[in-house]
Design a protein around this motif. Structure first.
Motif, PDB file in Angstrom:
ATOM      1  N   ILE A 107      -7.939  -1.131  -3.338  1.00 48.60           N
ATOM      2  CA  ILE A 107      -6.986  -1.783  -2.431  1.00 48.60           C
ATOM      3  C   ILE A 107      -6.757  -3.231  -2.844  1.00 48.60           C
ATOM      4  O   ILE A 107      -5.620  -3.707  -2.925  1.00 48.60           O
ATOM      5  CB  ILE A 107      -7.490  -1.716  -0.978  1.00 48.60           C
ATOM      6  CG1 ILE A 107      -7.517  -0.263  -0.487  1.00 48.60           C
ATOM      7  CG2 ILE A 107      -6.602  -2.558  -0.054  1.00 48.60           C
ATOM      8  CD1 ILE A 107      -8.204  -0.078   0.851  1.00 48.60           C
ATOM      9  N   SER A 110      -4.870  -3.485  -6.332  1.00 49.31           N
ATOM     10  CA  SER A 110      -3.461  -3.081  -6.220  1.00 49.31           C
ATOM     11  C   SER A 110      -2.656  -4.104  -5.434  1.00 49.31           C
ATOM     12  O   SER A 110      -1.516  -4.429  -5.792  1.00 49.31           O
ATOM     13  CB  SER A 110      -3.361  -1.700  -5.551  1.00 49.31           C
ATOM     14  OG  SER A 110      -4.074  -0.728  -6.284  1.00 49.31           O
ATOM     15  N   THR A 111      -3.246  -4.638  -4.358  1.00 52.75           N
ATOM     16  CA  THR A 111      -2.557  -5.658  -3.559  1.00 52.75           C
ATOM     17  C   THR A 111      -2.323  -6.915  -4.387  1.00 52.75           C
ATOM     18  O   THR A 111      -1.247  -7.529  -4.312  1.00 52.75           O
ATOM     19  CB  THR A 111      -3.382  -6.002  -2.308  1.00 52.75           C
ATOM     20  OG1 THR A 111      -3.606  -4.818  -1.536  1.00 52.75           O
ATOM     21  CG2 THR A 111      -2.658  -7.024  -1.442  1.00 52.75           C
ATOM     22  N   THR A 112      -3.314  -7.299  -5.187  1.00 53.20           N
ATOM     23  CA  THR A 112      -3.164  -8.473  -6.058  1.00 53.20           C
ATOM     24  C   THR A 112      -2.052  -8.259  -7.077  1.00 53.20           C
ATOM     25  O   THR A 112      -1.258  -9.167  -7.349  1.00 53.20           O
ATOM     26  CB  THR A 112      -4.490  -8.762  -6.792  1.00 53.20           C
ATOM     27  OG1 THR A 112      -5.528  -8.975  -5.839  1.00 53.20           O
ATOM     28  CG2 THR A 112      -4.359  -9.995  -7.673  1.00 53.20           C
ATOM     29  N   ILE A 114       0.572  -6.273  -6.753  1.00 50.88           N
ATOM     30  CA  ILE A 114       1.855  -6.334  -6.044  1.00 50.88           C
ATOM     31  C   ILE A 114       2.239  -7.785  -5.781  1.00 50.88           C
ATOM     32  O   ILE A 114       3.399  -8.184  -5.971  1.00 50.88           O
ATOM     33  CB  ILE A 114       1.779  -5.538  -4.725  1.00 50.88           C
ATOM     34  CG1 ILE A 114       1.692  -4.035  -5.016  1.00 50.88           C
ATOM     35  CG2 ILE A 114       2.994  -5.833  -3.840  1.00 50.88           C
ATOM     36  CD1 ILE A 114       1.530  -3.173  -3.775  1.00 50.88           C
ATOM     37  N   HIS A 115       1.281  -8.586  -5.333  1.00 49.13           N
ATOM     38  CA  HIS A 115       1.554 -10.005  -5.073  1.00 49.13           C
ATOM     39  C   HIS A 115       2.022 -10.709  -6.341  1.00 49.13           C
ATOM     40  O   HIS A 115       2.979 -11.495  -6.319  1.00 49.13           O
ATOM     41  CB  HIS A 115       0.287 -10.672  -4.533  1.00 49.13           C
ATOM     42  CG  HIS A 115       0.445 -12.149  -4.302  1.00 49.13           C
ATOM     43  ND1 HIS A 115       1.132 -12.674  -3.224  1.00 49.13           N
ATOM     44  CD2 HIS A 115       0.005 -13.214  -5.043  1.00 49.13           C
ATOM     45  CE1 HIS A 115       1.116 -13.996  -3.294  1.00 49.13           C
ATOM     46  NE2 HIS A 115       0.441 -14.343  -4.383  1.00 49.13           N
ATOM     47  N   SER A 200       1.563   1.221  -4.754  1.00 48.58           N
ATOM     48  CA  SER A 200       1.459   1.661  -3.355  1.00 48.58           C
ATOM     49  C   SER A 200       0.631   2.934  -3.255  1.00 48.58           C
ATOM     50  O   SER A 200      -0.161   3.103  -2.313  1.00 48.58           O
ATOM     51  CB  SER A 200       2.860   1.898  -2.774  1.00 48.58           C
ATOM     52  OG  SER A 200       3.638   0.727  -2.841  1.00 48.58           O
ATOM     53  N   ILE A 203      -2.997   1.974  -3.400  1.00 46.38           N
ATOM     54  CA  ILE A 203      -3.472   1.445  -2.118  1.00 46.38           C
ATOM     55  C   ILE A 203      -3.757   2.589  -1.160  1.00 46.38           C
ATOM     56  O   ILE A 203      -4.783   2.608  -0.460  1.00 46.38           O
ATOM     57  CB  ILE A 203      -2.436   0.475  -1.505  1.00 46.38           C
ATOM     58  CG1 ILE A 203      -2.360  -0.805  -2.347  1.00 46.38           C
ATOM     59  CG2 ILE A 203      -2.799   0.131  -0.063  1.00 46.38           C
ATOM     60  CD1 ILE A 203      -1.328  -1.798  -1.865  1.00 46.38           C
TER      61      ILE A 203
END
Length: 255
Positions: A107, A110-112, A114-115, A200, A203
């Motif tokens: 998580i 993947s979030t990093t 996307i950011h 996504s 995540i």
């Protein structure tokens, strides 16, 4: 050590093909993750990074298959936690710990990513892209390989009794994934919307792993159907965008 005479039975071949297909399906998320993180390497090192990542995944899976008794032991509670909203104690197993931290890592990573994509690629002062080191990328691949290997092996143990069939299925599936990993990586990285969709997915898989750590099982068929349906819609959108001609404004004349 292994009894190859089992392949005189047609059922063994059916089991091998079935398990190989299942291992390929379960390895899709691993390929996606490797494709995304390897993109951080210089172009000339990316193929090497993908190969090392999948070879490590193969070695982890074979090693775990040769330690099935230890794998089964990971499903036994290490300690118990009293939860006020339940009448029974919550038994925390080794598998729960691995899935929990592996899910959080997936998580977070993947979030990093996307950011980073939304903010724009990191650059040096001269405008050249910043590349990561092979060691750093391999360490990230090792972490996620361990998590995905446990999921893969536990599925294999539940489907087949023969360790030989499990090992052959893992080797065959990894050979297929290695053959197509370059195409998957190129396709994902050349299409920003597909890459965002893939992140996504990761995540969502990370959330699923965390929930499994808390013994909240989610039918994986639903997850893979959602991934396939979302990918199909995005492919249709990509095809539509190619067909749509840009709008040309006409000059207006006023009397």
């Amino acid at each position: 050590m292994f009894d190859f005479s089992i392949f005189s039975d047609a059922q063994a071949w059916i089991s091998l093909l079935t398990l190989t297909f299942m291992e390929i399906v379960l390895g899709i998320d691993n390929i996606i993750f490797i494709s995304i993180v390897v993109n951080r390497l210089p172009p000339e090192q990316q193929q090497r990074g993908r190969t090392i990542g999948l070879v490590l995944a193969l070695l982890f899976r074979i090693g775990l298959l040769l330690s099935i008794s230890w794998i089964v032991g990971l499903k036994e509670p290490l300690f118990h936690i009293d939860l006020p909203w339940t009448e029974s104690n919550f038994g925390v197993t080794g598998r729960d710990i691995i899935l929990f931290f592996g899910g959080l890592f997936l998580i977070g990573k993947s979030t990093t990513e996307i950011h980073t994509k939304l903010q724009g690629e990191e650059e040096h002062e001269g405008g050249a892209p910043v590349y990561s080191t092979m060691t750093r990328i391999i360490l990230q691949i090792i972490v996620i390989d361990i998590v995905f290997s446990f999921d893969s092996i536990l599925t294999a143990v539940g489907l087949v009794d023969s360790v030989l069939i499990m090992i052959l299925a893992v080797i065959l599936s990894m050979a297929v994934m290695l053959a197509f990993s370059g195409l998957v990586s190129t396709f994902v990285n050349r299409n920003p919307t597909i890459k965002m969709l893939a992140l996504s997915f990761l995540i969502m898989i990370g959330v699923m792993l965390v929930m499994e750590a808390f013994h909240k099982e989610i039918e994986k068929g639903y997850i893979y159907f959602a991934m396939f349906f979302s990918l199909l819609v995005e492919l249709l959108n990509m095809r539509l965008r190619k067909k749509v001609e840009p709008v040309h404004l006409r000059d207006s004349t006023f009397d």
